[in-house]
Design a protein around this motif. Structure first.
Motif, PDB file in Angstrom:
ATOM      1  N   GLU A 262      63.505  21.154  36.900  1.00 20.30           N
ATOM      2  CA  GLU A 262      62.265  20.471  36.530  1.00 20.30           C
ATOM      3  C   GLU A 262      62.412  18.959  36.661  1.00 20.30           C
ATOM      4  O   GLU A 262      61.468  18.263  37.050  1.00 20.30           O
ATOM      5  CB  GLU A 262      61.880  20.839  35.095  1.00 20.30           C
ATOM      6  N   LEU A 263      63.591  18.385  36.369  1.00 20.45           N
ATOM      7  CA  LEU A 263      63.824  16.949  36.518  1.00 20.45           C
ATOM      8  C   LEU A 263      63.747  16.537  37.991  1.00 20.45           C
ATOM      9  O   LEU A 263      63.159  15.485  38.336  1.00 20.45           O
ATOM     10  CB  LEU A 263      65.193  16.590  35.937  1.00 20.45           C
ATOM     11  N   THR A 264      64.272  17.339  38.925  1.00 19.76           N
ATOM     12  CA  THR A 264      64.213  17.012  40.362  1.00 19.76           C
ATOM     13  C   THR A 264      62.771  16.999  40.844  1.00 19.76           C
ATOM     14  O   THR A 264      62.349  16.087  41.576  1.00 19.76           O
ATOM     15  CB  THR A 264      65.033  18.043  41.145  1.00 19.76           C
ATOM     16  N   VAL A 265      61.965  17.962  40.463  1.00 18.39           N
ATOM     17  CA  VAL A 265      60.559  18.011  40.853  1.00 18.39           C
ATOM     18  C   VAL A 265      59.815  16.780  40.331  1.00 18.39           C
ATOM     19  O   VAL A 265      58.994  16.167  41.024  1.00 18.39           O
ATOM     20  CB  VAL A 265      59.920  19.313  40.335  1.00 18.39           C
ATOM     21  N   ALA A 266      60.084  16.370  39.107  1.00 16.99           N
ATOM     22  CA  ALA A 266      59.405  15.203  38.522  1.00 16.99           C
ATOM     23  C   ALA A 266      59.764  13.930  39.266  1.00 16.99           C
ATOM     24  O   ALA A 266      58.918  13.045  39.464  1.00 16.99           O
ATOM     25  CB  ALA A 266      59.769  15.088  37.053  1.00 16.99           C
ATOM     26  N   HIS A 267      61.013  13.758  39.706  1.00 15.07           N
ATOM     27  CA  HIS A 267      61.441  12.583  40.480  1.00 15.07           C
ATOM     28  C   HIS A 267      60.675  12.491  41.793  1.00 15.07           C
ATOM     29  O   HIS A 267      60.205  11.408  42.193  1.00 15.07           O
ATOM     30  CB  HIS A 267      62.937  12.639  40.740  1.00 15.07           C
ATOM     31  N   CYS A 268      60.546  13.604  42.510  1.00 16.56           N
ATOM     32  CA  CYS A 268      59.831  13.595  43.807  1.00 16.56           C
ATOM     33  C   CYS A 268      58.370  13.182  43.617  1.00 16.56           C
ATOM     34  O   CYS A 268      57.823  12.375  44.387  1.00 16.56           O
ATOM     35  CB  CYS A 268      59.918  14.979  44.453  1.00 16.56           C
ATOM     36  N   ARG A 269      57.713  13.714  42.630  1.00 20.39           N
ATOM     37  CA  ARG A 269      56.306  13.360  42.382  1.00 20.39           C
ATOM     38  C   ARG A 269      56.188  11.883  42.035  1.00 20.39           C
ATOM     39  O   ARG A 269      55.257  11.202  42.472  1.00 20.39           O
ATOM     40  CB  ARG A 269      55.764  14.223  41.261  1.00 20.39           C
ATOM     41  N   GLN A 270      57.116  11.336  41.269  1.00 17.99           N
ATOM     42  CA  GLN A 270      57.061   9.928  40.890  1.00 17.99           C
ATOM     43  C   GLN A 270      57.170   9.018  42.100  1.00 17.99           C
ATOM     44  O   GLN A 270      56.449   8.011  42.214  1.00 17.99           O
ATOM     45  CB  GLN A 270      58.186   9.613  39.892  1.00 17.99           C
ATOM     46  N   GLN A 271      58.035   9.325  43.082  1.00 21.13           N
ATOM     47  CA  GLN A 271      58.182   8.487  44.268  1.00 21.13           C
ATOM     48  C   GLN A 271      56.898   8.451  45.081  1.00 21.13           C
ATOM     49  O   GLN A 271      56.463   7.383  45.562  1.00 21.13           O
ATOM     50  CB  GLN A 271      59.342   9.014  45.121  1.00 21.13           C
ATOM     51  N   ALA A 272      56.226   9.594  45.254  1.00 24.51           N
ATOM     52  CA  ALA A 272      54.977   9.625  46.029  1.00 24.51           C
ATOM     53  C   ALA A 272      53.886   8.811  45.343  1.00 24.51           C
ATOM     54  O   ALA A 272      53.153   8.050  45.977  1.00 24.51           O
ATOM     55  CB  ALA A 272      54.534  11.078  46.208  1.00 24.51           C
TER      56      ALA A 272
END
Length: 1002
Positions: A262-272
């Motif tokens: 869940e932490l990896t998915v949240a990082h990707c969304r934050q960059q976009a």
């Protein structure tokens, strides 16, 4: 241990000093300790125990050791001479006890004392040597030599038959209690308790850590949130085994892995979202800059038009500033002129005011004349002020004379009152109080002389009434004694009849005990061809014993009633001798007459106390009144002399004050008239001088102001004053001119700025739409950032909680292993575990071993006492239900070859079985104590339940103890023992206390 000599003084029932020579009693090996009930047989044994241990058997308090029959000056003391471990010792003990004080009245308490002495030989340097006087040291020395505690000594040396009879028939808990006291197995019970407490503590520790593990798992579940729904659920963890099998750690690892995804998915969304937000922010900045430049150009055009309309106003303001600048040079002189005019006006007003207050003679005087008049009146005031103190003294004398006259009158009244009391009242009151006191003293003497007569009369009346009561009791006791003697004779005849009938049927009784193949106890043959049959009306041994017991009880009752009858006769004769002549009623009336006469005299004597108090009060009042009269006369004379001196001083002051007043009411009033006049003259002179100086200053200021105005181009000083401006107005005009110039320059600069000109040529910008797009992008970015932070915090929290869970599981593992080991040992020691087949606790196991030794030693003695029929055996068979095993006793019957329960023994059999048990237990405890030989034993009551043959067997066994150089004392009421045992220690009781008598001792 061998006892030699016991000496008791004022101890228990013994009022005086009594001596027991155990060496003489032990010469025959066996001696009898006998006496009536309550005479003090047990007190002899108590004295032995108290000498050795400082305490008596049982729970009796030490404070009751002293004899109630002993005199007040006799000290309670016990002295015991004995041999212990080859050492000849003498122990002397005295308990704490009250005694009369050597000085003064009342009682004091003597502390307990202990003395241990040792015999060191019969040579010149030998004899008794003091070893210690400390309670603790003596107690430790005796217990070390004996090797037994007080409880063990009371069970082994003072054999209590009643308790061993109960022990014989008791259950396992009661036997465990007695054996535990004797063999001190409390340490094994303490081991059981320690293991139980250790098991409970380890279980509590495990449960505490297990609770922390459960709390950690719950915190992991809460910290994981929705991630916990994506993994398999963990079964409940309720035992240490379930917690340490690895499932909990695996479940925590799954939660951590899910949280990191869940932490990896949240990082990707934050960059976009960050990229979209940067583009929106750049576009919004550009639109904001264009809109600002267009607005600035519009404001510059509008401001340039406004400034062109203010040109005329600015030129007028510049002219006013220039004229005000020139007037600044004249303003200081104008201010001086104004202040001088104001001062001149005030001085003229002061002059008019002060002149109006002066007398008409000084209305037109100048300053010098006014000053001369002031000096004249000041000199007059100086002389008057010196008379003010004389005037105050005159008034004070007036007040003092009035007060002294009132005090002189009061003192004269006090003196007259005191003289009247001393002359008129004092003689009569003193005579009446003295007469009452003499009468009371005579009555007190008569009351004291009647004390002995009243006591003697009361003692005779009481003795007469008690004698009458005893004579009534004598008749009843005589009738009761006659009936009891008749009952005892009838019981004796019935017992002898049953005994003769049993002897006639003894052959049938013996025939019942024969068994095939067993030898006959009479002829020894193993064959029994014709055993005697039982006839009609056969008498059993139990019937004979009950009849004998009834006879013994009836005889004892008759004997006790006879003793009571003789005691009553002696008491009645003694009381009749005290009462003398006269009936109880006549004697009681004589007591009442004497008491009434004594009460009257005591009341009269009590009134004498009041008469004495009244006489003392009158004497004190006479002294006080005499002193008051003398003091009042002295005060009257002193105050009269003082009044005469004050009158003379007042006349002298009156003449001097009349000259100074000059017609005024007083000197102070004259001073009050002259002081305002002098002050007014001084003020008027000063006002005249100040008015002249002010007029000169004003003229000089007007000349200087006119010259300065002409120099600056003004026609007069007033024109220069009108041109001047206030500082705020000047500052306002200058600020307005400067602001106009700055605004004009800024407007021209912006109108010529190429960026603003270029922006004005473009279409109007709309920054609100771009700001809305940027706000939406920032909101989305904050949401994405919050999601990343929450996921990161969740991972960190899961890592922390997982580490804590692992630490708790590592801490739980050794605690669980320790708990399993301690639980197994605790249940095994307590006899409740499955590994303990007999359900025998550790302490019971040790006691069972001791009981087995006791049973073996007692069985050998019981076999001899029962002529080879009975022996005792230890039984460790498992008990039924929840009961414990290991403390069972059974009786082996050689005639039947069967084991019997101890409860099946008859009364006599139970006695010699319990005696054998007591002797066997004494042997085992002695061995336990280190093999200390016990050369003196005491055996308590119980011989009355034995028949003649069994009694002989028991005495034979006791003779065997004597053969081993032991002295055995039997404490018994059985009359037959008196003829069988010649050596006796008899305890006789009486009204003055009990005494000891030795019979048949060598």
């Amino acid at each position: 241990m061998r006892l030699h000599r016991l000496t008791v003084t004022a101890f228990g029932p013994f009022a005086g000093t009594q001596v027991v020579d155990f060496d003489a009693l032990a010469s025959g090996g066996l001696f009898l300790l006998r006496g009536a009930t309550g005479a003090g047989k047990s007190s002899v044994l108590d004295a032995v125990c108290y000498a050795l241990y400082g305490a008596v058997p049982g729970l009796r308090p030490r404070t009751r050791l002293r004899s109630d029959h002993a005199g007040a000056g006799v000290r309670t003391e016990v002295r015991l001479e004995l041999t212990l471990g080859g050492r000849r010792l003498e122990v002397t003990r005295s308990p704490e006890q009250p005694r009369a004080k050597k000085r003064g009245s009342g009682d004091t308490v003597d502390k307990a004392r202990t003395l241990l002495r040792e015999w060191t030989g019969g040579d010149a340097d030998g004899g008794w040597r003091a070893a210690s006087t400390s309670h603790q040291e003596v107690g430790a020395e005796i217990q070390q030599l004996l090797g037994m505690s007080r409880e063990q000594f009371c069970q082994v040396v003072l054999l209590p038959q009643g308790e061993f009879a109960r022990f014989l028939h008791a259950g396992a808990p009661d036997r465990a209690e007695l054996l535990g006291r004797l063999f001190d197995t409390a340490r094994f019970g303490a081991v059981e308790d320690w293991l139980t407490e250790r098991r409970q503590r380890t279980e509590k520790d495990c449960q505490a850590v297990l609770g922390e593990v459960g709390a950690s798992l719950e915190r992991l579940r809460q910290a994981a949130g929705r991630a916990a729904d994506a993994v398999d659920p963990l079964p409940p963890v309720t035992t240490p085994a379930a917690a340490t099998d690895g499932a909990a750690l695996g479940w925590a690892a799954q939660l951590r892995a899910q949280a990191r995804e869940e932490l990896t998915v949240a990082h990707c969304r934050q960059q976009a979202v960050e990229q979209r937000r940067e583009l929106a922010e750049q576009r919004a900045r550009e639109v904001e800059v264009l809109a600002d430049r267009q607005a600035r150009h519009r404001r510059a055009v509008r401001r340039s038009g406004e400034l062109a309309q203010q040109d005329g106003q600015q030129r007028e303001a510049l002219d006013r500033l220039e004229r005000a600048q020139r007037a600044e040079a004249v303003l200081p002189l104008l201010r001086l002129r104004y202040r001088a005019a104001q001062a001149q006006q005030r001085c003229e007003q002061q002059e008019r005011f002060h002149r109006a207050a002066l007398p008409a003679a000084h209305a037109g005087a100048d300053a010098e004349e006014l000053t001369a008049a002031e000096r004249h009146w000041r000199e007059q005031l100086g002389g008057l002020r010196t008379l003010l103190s004389a005037e105050r003294r005159f008034l004070a004398i007036e007040r003092d004379r009035a007060g002294l006259e009132r005090e002189r009158d009061d003192d004269e009244a006090v003196r007259a009152e005191a003289e009247a009391w001393l002359t008129d009242e004092w003689p009569g009151q003193r005579q009446r109080a003295g007469a009452g006191l003499e009468q009371a003293r005579a009555a007190a003497g008569r009351a004291d002389r009647l004390d002995e007569q009243v006591a003697e009369a009361r003692r005779r009346a009481d003795a007469a009434e008690q004698a009458g009561t005893l004579r009534a009791g004598l008749a009843q006791a005589g009738e009761r004694g006659l009936r009891q003697r008749e009952d005892a004779e009838a019981a004796r005849e019935g017992w002898l009849d049953l005994r003769e009938r049993r002897l006639d049927g003894m052959a049938a009784e013996l025939a019942e005990r024969l068994a095939d193949g067993a030898p006959c106890p009479v002829c020894g043959s193993a064959e029994h061809p014709a055993p005697a049959p039982a006839g009609p009306g056969r008498v059993t041994r139990e019937q004979e014993q009950r009849a004998e017991q009834r006879y013994r009880e009836a005889a004892r009752a008759a004997e006790q009633t006879g003793e009571e009858l003789r005691r009553l006769e002696r008491d009645a004769a003694a009381l009749a001798a005290v009462a003398g002549e006269g009936t109880p009623g006549e004697l009681r009336e004589a007591v009442q007459r004497l008491e009434a006469e004594q009460q009257r005299d005591r009341r009269t004597a009590a009134e004498g106390l009041r008469a004495q108090e009244e006489l003392d009060r009158l004497e004190r009042e006479h002294e006080r009144r005499t002193a008051v009269s003398g003091q009042a006369a002295e005060l009257v004379a002193a105050r009269t002399a003082r009044l005469e001196a004050l009158a003379t001083e007042q006349r002298e002051l009156a003449a001097e004050l009349a000259r100074g007043r000059a017609g005024a009411a007083s000197v102070a009033a004259r001073v009050a008239e002259l002081e305002p006049l002098a002050d007014g003259l001084a003020a008027a002179a000063a006002a005249v001088r100040e008015a002249a100086a002010g007029a000169e200053t004003l003229a000089r200021a007007e000349r200087e102001a006119l010259a300065a105005a002409e120099r600056e181009g003004f026609t007069d000083a007033e024109q220069a004053g009108r041109a001047a401006l206030p500082d705020p107005e000047t500052a306002r005009l200058r600020a307005g001119v400067q602001q106009y110039r700055d605004d004009l320059a800024q407007a021209n600069a912006e109108l010529t700025d190429p960026q603003l000109t270029a922006a004005a040529a473009l279409a109007a910008a709309d920054p609100a739409a771009d700001r809305a797009v940027l706000a939406a992008a920032e909101a989305e970015l904050r949401s994405a950032y919050a999601a990343v932070q929450a996921a990161g915090a969740r991972c960190a929290e899961l890592d922390r909680l997982s580490a804590g869970l692992a630490a708790e599981l590592r801490r739980l593992a050794p605690l669980a292993a320790d708990h399993r080991t301690v639980s197994d040992l605790a249940f095994l020691a307590a006899g409740t575990g499955t590994a303990n087949a007999l359900r025998m606790s550790l302490e019971t196991y040790v006691l069972a071993a001791r009981l087995e030794q006791v049973a073996e030693a007692a069985g050998a003695r019981l076999k001899v006492m029962s002529q080879g029929r009975y022996s005792l055996a230890h039984n460790d068979a498992r008990s039924r239900g929840a009961g414990r095993s290991g403390l069972g006793l059974s009786v082996l019957d050689a005639w039947t070859g069967q084991s019997r329960d101890t409860s099946t023994l008859s009364g006599g059999e139970s006695f010699f079985a319990s005696l054998a048990l007591a002797l066997g237990l004494a042997d085992v405890v002695t061995d336990e104590a280190g093999g200390m030989p016990l050369d003196t034993l005491f055996i308590d009551e119980g011989f009355g339940s034995l028949d003649e043959d069994t009694l002989e067997d028991v005495l034979d066994e006791l003779d065997r103890l004597r053969a081993r150089d032991r002295a055995v004392g039997i404490v018994s009421h059985v009359a037959d023992l008196r003829g069988r045992i010649p050596t006796q220690l008899e305890v006789r009781k009486g009204r003055g206390g009990s005494t000891l008598h030795q019979h048949g001792a060598g």
